[in-house]
Design a protein around this motif. Structure first.
Motif, short mmCIF file in Angstrom:
data_model
loop_
_atom_site.label_atom_id
_atom_site.label_comp_id
_atom_site.label_asym_id
_atom_site.label_seq_id
_atom_site.Cartn_x
_atom_site.Cartn_y
_atom_site.Cartn_z
N MET A 49 0.81 -1.20 0.00
CA MET A 49 0.00 0.00 0.00
C MET A 49 0.86 1.27 0.00
O MET A 49 0.56 2.23 -0.70
N LEU A 50 1.93 1.24 0.79
CA LEU A 50 2.78 2.43 0.83
C LEU A 50 3.42 2.68 -0.53
O LEU A 50 3.50 3.82 -0.99
N THR A 51 3.85 1.58 -1.18
CA THR A 51 4.41 1.74 -2.53
C THR A 51 3.33 2.30 -3.47
O THR A 51 3.59 3.19 -4.27
N LEU A 52 2.14 1.75 -3.34
CA LEU A 52 1.03 2.21 -4.18
C LEU A 52 0.83 3.72 -4.04
O LEU A 52 0.71 4.44 -5.03
N LEU A 53 0.83 4.20 -2.78
CA LEU A 53 0.62 5.63 -2.57
C LEU A 53 1.73 6.45 -3.21
O LEU A 53 1.48 7.46 -3.87
N ASP A 54 2.98 5.97 -3.03
CA ASP A 54 4.12 6.68 -3.63
C ASP A 54 3.96 6.77 -5.14
O ASP A 54 4.18 7.82 -5.75
N GLU A 55 3.57 5.63 -5.72
CA GLU A 55 3.45 5.58 -7.18
C GLU A 55 2.33 6.48 -7.68
O GLU A 55 2.46 7.15 -8.70
N ILE A 56 1.23 6.45 -6.96
CA ILE A 56 0.10 7.31 -7.37
C ILE A 56 0.54 8.77 -7.32
O ILE A 56 0.26 9.55 -8.22
N ASN A 57 1.28 9.11 -6.29
CA ASN A 57 1.80 10.46 -6.17
C ASN A 57 2.73 10.80 -7.32
O ASN A 57 2.67 11.88 -7.90
N ARG A 58 3.60 9.83 -7.63
CA ARG A 58 4.60 10.06 -8.68
C ARG A 58 3.92 10.29 -10.03
O ARG A 58 4.32 11.14 -10.81
N HIS A 59 2.87 9.53 -10.30
CA HIS A 59 2.17 9.66 -11.57
C HIS A 59 1.10 10.74 -11.54
O HIS A 59 0.41 10.95 -12.53
N ASN A 60 0.93 11.34 -10.34
CA ASN A 60 -0.03 12.43 -10.21
C ASN A 60 -1.45 12.01 -10.63
O ASN A 60 -2.10 12.65 -11.44
#
Ligand SMILES: Cc1cc2nc3c(=O)[nH]c(=O)nc-3n(C[C@H](O)[C@H](O)[C@H](O)COP(=O)(O)O)c2cc1C
Ligand code: SF4
Ligand code: SF4
Ligand code: FES
Ligand code: FES
Lengths: 124, 597
Positions: A49-60
Motif C-alpha cells: 500500500m505504501l508503494t502504491l501511494l508513492d506511485e500514485i503520487n509520482r504519476h499524479n
C-alpha cells in the motif's frame, strides 16, 4: 512572491494543480482496494500500500485507496482490487511491490490490465 | 503535493465544538502521530454538517464513513480498526430512529438523502480556512466568468432569470433588487450582507459563514459588479466569534489571491469588503436599522421610501442581501439561471435551508428543494416526532411566522403557500410541536420575544405588543376573560397595519395564526379553566380517561384534597376546582388512566 491570480485562465490552472487537495473526498475516482486482513498484512500488504501511494503520487493520479478485510483467498495475498467506474472490478493476487508499480503505470494510468496477476474479474 | 490515502473531516462548527470536537481532533492528531500515519491521513476541520445533535462528528474519506457522538476513547479504536485494518467501527455509526441498523455512509443517511444542498454545498466538505479547497470545488470561477464575460446588466438579467428570492425573510426577487440599485446614478454604492441572524433558533447563516465563507465573498463581489458598488460590508453579530474569525481568514486569503481589492482577476474591477460586528439586537436585522448601526448610530428603522437602493448607507445607494441569498449567487452563475430555475416551484425557485427544532428526532439544518411538503421535512428528513408522540403543529418562520396545524401537513413549502396559510418562510426556522405543546403558551413565547425586541419608535408596536402580551399572560395564568380573543384579534390587525417596520408588522403573526387554527385551545383556557395540552402549570389539572378507568377507587384514596369522586363500578371524575395538580393520583393509577389535560 505575490499569490495574485491575474485572470480566469490562471484561476482554472490553479484549480487543476490543486485537485489532489480534495480528491480523496470525491466519489467518482478510480478506486483501489487492498486486502488488509491479518493474512494480508502478514503477506506484506502494508508495504504494497505504501508503494502504491508513492506511485500514485509520482504519476499524479486521482485515485482513491481503501482497504478491506480478509476475503477468503489468503493463499493469493497480497490482494488488490481496481475498480474503474463503469468498467467493473479486477482482482489482482500476489501483488509484490514490483507488481504494484506495474499496476499503477499500466492499469491506473493507461487503462491496461496487468494480465499475469489477475485472479478474478467482476463485470459491473 | 502529497496525495493522502484518506481525509478525516472533523466537524468544527459551533455545535460540534461545544460538544467536544476540538479534543476529538487532538486525539486523532496524537493517534496518527503515534501510529506513524500522519503522512497517510490528513485531518481537516470543516464547518457544520447540519446534524449537530449527533456531534462530535468525523467523516472518514474516501469511504465517506460518518462517525458520530464521538468520545475521546473512540478515536483510538477508529484509527486501529478503520484506518489500519479497514474495518468499520459499527458502534459509532449513525443509528436511525426506529431501527437497529447502523448506517455507514454519509450519503445513505435519511437526513441527508432528501436534501439538495446548494447554499450548503461546501459546508462540512471543504476546509473553510483554505481558499485553495474552495477553488478546487470550482470557487471564484463564477466571479471570473461574470467579470470577464458579462456586462453588469447581463449579470442582473441572469439573476432575474434564475428567480432567486431573498432568503432573509421577505422573499423579494434578488435580481430585481440589484436592478434598482444599479439604476440609481451615484459615484459611490454599497453592497451589504445581512448576517445578523436574529431569529431565535436559526443558525443557517452562521453555519454558512463558518463552513464556506468564500461563497459569501464571491456572491458579494458579483453583486457589487452587477450593481456598480465598489465597497461592501458584512454585518454580523458579535456573538458569532467563530464565523467572524473564519470570515476574516477568508477575507485575507481572498485579498492575497486578488479576489478582492484592486483589479480583480485582471479585469479592472475593484471591490473592498469590511466586517462590521453588531451587538445583536433583533431589530438591527431590519435593513434601515442595520445601516444606521453600521454608521455608528442606534439601530432604529426609518420609514421607507426612500429605499436603500436610492438612499442607503451614508446616503448612498445600497443593496442588502442575506447570507444564504449570497451563497446561492455563485452557483447560479456557475450552472446557469435555467438550471437554478428548474428547481423548486413556479414562484419559489431553488432550495431553502431550514433549522429543524422542537419535538423532532433529527434536529439540525436541512436544505431542501422549495415545494417539498411539511410532511416530508418532518418525517423523511426529520425522522418523525420524538417518542412517537402525535404531531400537532409546526411553527414556520420564527417570531414573524405562524403555526400550521396537522391538516396542513401536506402543504408544499414555498413563499406564497406559506403566506396564504398564515405562516411565513422567514429565515427558515421550523419548530415542531407535539400534543403536549400548548399553542397559547407558544404564541406567548414568540410575542414575548418580539415585544422585548421592539425598538420602541412607534406606538402600535411598543404599546400594542405589550398589551397583547399581557392578555396572553393572563390567559395562560387561568385568568382569561370573555372578549380576550376578540381583543387580541383587533390589536393584532391594528399593529400589523400601523407599525413602521417589519418587526411590528409581523409580531402578531404567531398569535393570529394560532387563533386561526387552535381557537378552541384559547377558549378552553378562558372558559373552562383548562389547558388541553396539559402544559400551562396554572391550569394543568388532571383528568381521568373514562375509557381507561377501571373504577378501582385507588386514586380516591390517595388524593390529599379529596378531589376525586368515584365509587366502585362508577367511572371516576376529578373536580378541577378542588384538584391541586399534585400528581399523586397519576403515580397511583395502575391503568394509566389519569393524564394532564
Ligand atoms: C425586525 C427584522 C429583523 C430582521 N432580521 C434579519 C436578519 O437577522 N437577517 C436577515 O438576513 N434579514 C433580516 N431581516 C430582513 C432584512 O431586513 C432584509 O429584508 C433582508 O436582509 C434582505 O435580504 P434578502 O433580500 O436577501 O432576503 C429582518 C427584518 C426585520 C423587519
Ligand atoms: S415597528 Fe416596532 S421595531 Fe419597528 S420601528 Fe416600530 S417600534 Fe421599532
Ligand atoms: S392531582 Fe393531586 S389533587 Fe389533583 S386529583 Fe390527583 S391527587 Fe388529587
Ligand atoms: S456543528 Fe457539527 S454538525 Fe453542526
Ligand atoms: S382508574 Fe381509578 S385508580 Fe386508576
Amino acid at each position: 512572491m505575490s499569490k495574485k491570480i491575474k485572470s480566469l485562465e490562471d484561476l482554472r490552472k490553479l484549480r487543476q494543480e490543486k485537485e489532489k487537495l480534495t480528491s480523496p473526498r470525491e466519489g467518482d475516482n478510480i478506486q483501489v482496494i487492498i486486502g488488509m486482513g491479518t493474512c494480508g498484512i502478514a503477506a506484506g500488504a502494508r508495504d504494497v500500500m505504501l508503494t502504491l501511494l508513492d506511485e500514485i503520487n509520482r504519476h499524479n493520479l486521482k485515485v482513491n485507496v481503501t482497504q478491506t478485510g480478509c476475503i477468503g483467498m489468503c493463499e493469493k495475498e497480497p490482494l488488490l482490487d481496481v475498480v474503474v467506474p463503469g468498467e467493473g472490478r479486477i482482482t489482482y493476487g500476489k501483488v509484490t511491490q514490483d507488481v504494484v508499480k506495474q499496476i499503477v503505470s499500466q492499469h491506473l494510468a493507461n487503462g491496461q490490465i496487468v494480465k499475469q496477476n489477475v485472479v478474478g474479474k467482476i463485470e459491473e | 503535493m502529497e496525495l493522502y490515502r484518506g481525509h478525516i473531516l472533523i466537524c468544527s462548527g459551533t455545535g460540534c465544538i461545544s460538544s467536544g470536537a476540538n479534543s476529538i481532533k487532538a486525539a486523532f492528531e496524537k493517534q496518527l502521530a503515534e501510529k506513524d500515519l500522519s503522512g497517510e491521513f490528513k485531518l481537516i476541520e470543516t464547518g457544520c454538517h447540519g446534524f449537530c445533535e449527533m456531534g462530535p462528528i468525523a467523516i472518514v474519506y474516501p469511504e465517506g464513513t460518518f462517525y458520530c457522538r464521538l468520545e475521546n476513547e473512540d478515536v483510538e479504536t477508529i484509527v486501529e480498526e478503520h484506518l489500519i485494518k479497514g474495518r468499520l467501527v459499527k458502534e459509532k455509526l449513525y443509528n436511525p430512529p426506529h431501527s437497529e441498523d447502523k448506517i455507514p455512509s454519509y450519503k445513505e443517511i435519511d437526513f441527508y438523502k432528501k436534501q439538495h444542498r446548494i447554499a450548503l454545498r461546501n459546508c462540512g466538505y471543504v476546509n473553510p480556512e483554505d481558499i485553495d479547497e474552495y477553488i478546487v470545488k470550482g470557487g471564484y470561477e463564477a466571479l471570473g466568468k461574470v467579470l470577464s464575460e458579462m456586462s453588469p446588466s447581463q449579470a442582473i438579467e441572469e439573476m432575474k432569470k434564475s428567480g432567486l428570492r431573498g432568503r432573509g425573510g421577505g422573499g423579494f426577487p434578488t435580481g430585481l433588487k440589484w436592478e434598482f440599485a444599479s439604476k440609481t446614478e451615484s459615484d459611490k454604492k454599497y453592497m451589504i450582507c445581512n448576517a445578523d441572524e436574529g431569529d431565535p433558533g436559526a443558525f443557517m447563516d452562521r453555519s454558512i459563514l463558518e463552513g464556506d465563507p468564500h461563497s459569501i465573498i464571491e456572491g458579494m463581489v458579483i453583486g457589487g459588479y452587477a450593481t456598480g458598488a465598489d465597497e461592501g460590508y458584512v454585518y454580523i453579530r458579535a456573538e458569532y466569534p467563530l464565523a467572524i474569525n473564519r470570515l476574516k481568514t477568508a477575507l485575507a486569503q481572498a485579498k492575497e489571491y486578488g479576489m478582492l481589492g484592486e483589479n480583480i482577476l485582471g479585469t479592472g474591477f475593484n471591490f473592498e469588503l469590511h466586517i462590521k460586528e453588531g451587538a445583536g439586537a433583533f431589530v438591527c436585522g431590519e435593513e434601515t436599522a442595520l445601516m444606521h448601526s453600521i454608521e455608528g448610530k442606534r439601530g432604529m428603522p426609518r420609514p421607507r421610501p426612500p429605499f436603500p437602493a436610492v438612499k442607503g448607507l451614508w446616503g448612498k445607494p445600497s443593496n442588502i442581501n442575506n447570507v444564504e441569498t449570497f451563497a446561492n449567487v455563485p452557483v447560479i452563475f456557475e450552472k446557469g439561471a435555467d438550471w437554478f430555475a428548474s428547481l423548486g416551484t413556479e414562484k419559489s425557485k431553488g432550495t431553502k435551508v431550514f433549522a429543524l427544532t422542537g419535538k423532532i428526532n433529527n434536529t439540525g439544518l436541512a436544505e431542501v428543494p422549495m415545494g417539498i411538503s411539511v410532511r416530508e421535512i418532518i418525517y423523511d428528513i426529520g425522522g418523525g416526532i420524538t417518542n412517537d408522540k402525535k404531531f400537532k403543529a409546526v411553527q414556520i418562520g420564527g417570531p414573524s411566522g405562524g403555526c400550521l396545524p396537522e391538516d396542513l401537513i401536506d402543504l408544499p413549502v414555498d413563499y406564497d403557500s406559506l403566506i396564504e396559510a398564515g405562516a411565513m418562510m422567514g429565515s427558515g426556522g421550523l419548530v415542531v410541536m407535539d400534543e403536549e405543546t400548548c399553542m397559547v403558551d407558544l404564541a406567548r413565547f414568540f410575542l414575548n420575544f418580539t415585544q422585548d425586541e421592539s425598538c420602541g419608535k412607534c406606538t402600535p408596536c411598543r404599546e400594542g405588543t405589550k398589551r397583547m402580551l399581557e392578555i396572553l399572560e393572563r390567559i395562560v395564568d387561568g385568568k382569561g376573560q370573555d372578549g380576550d380573543i376578540e381583543l387580541l384579534e383587533e390589536l393584532g390587525e391594528t399593529i400589523k397595519t400601523t407599525s413602521l417596520c417589519g418587526l411590528g408588522q409581523t409580531a402578531p403573526n404567531p398569535v393570529l395564526s394560532t387563533l386561526k387554527y387552535f381557537r378552541d385551545e384559547y377558549e378552553a383556557h378562558i372558559h373552562d379553566g383548562r389547558c388541553p395540552a396539559g402544559a400551562c402549570s396554572a391550569l394543568a389539572k388532571y383528568v381521568i380517561d373514562q375509557e381507561k378507568c377501571k373504577k378501582c377507587t385507588l386514586c380516591t384514596k390517595v388524593c390529599p384534597v379529596s378531589a376525586i369522586e368515584g365509587k366502585p363500578k362508577e367511572v371516576h371524575k376529578i373536580d378541577p376546582n378542588v384538584c391541586t395538580a399534585c400528581g399523586v393520583c397519576v403515580d397511583t393509577c395502575k391503568f394509566d388512566a389519569i393524564k394532564k389535560g
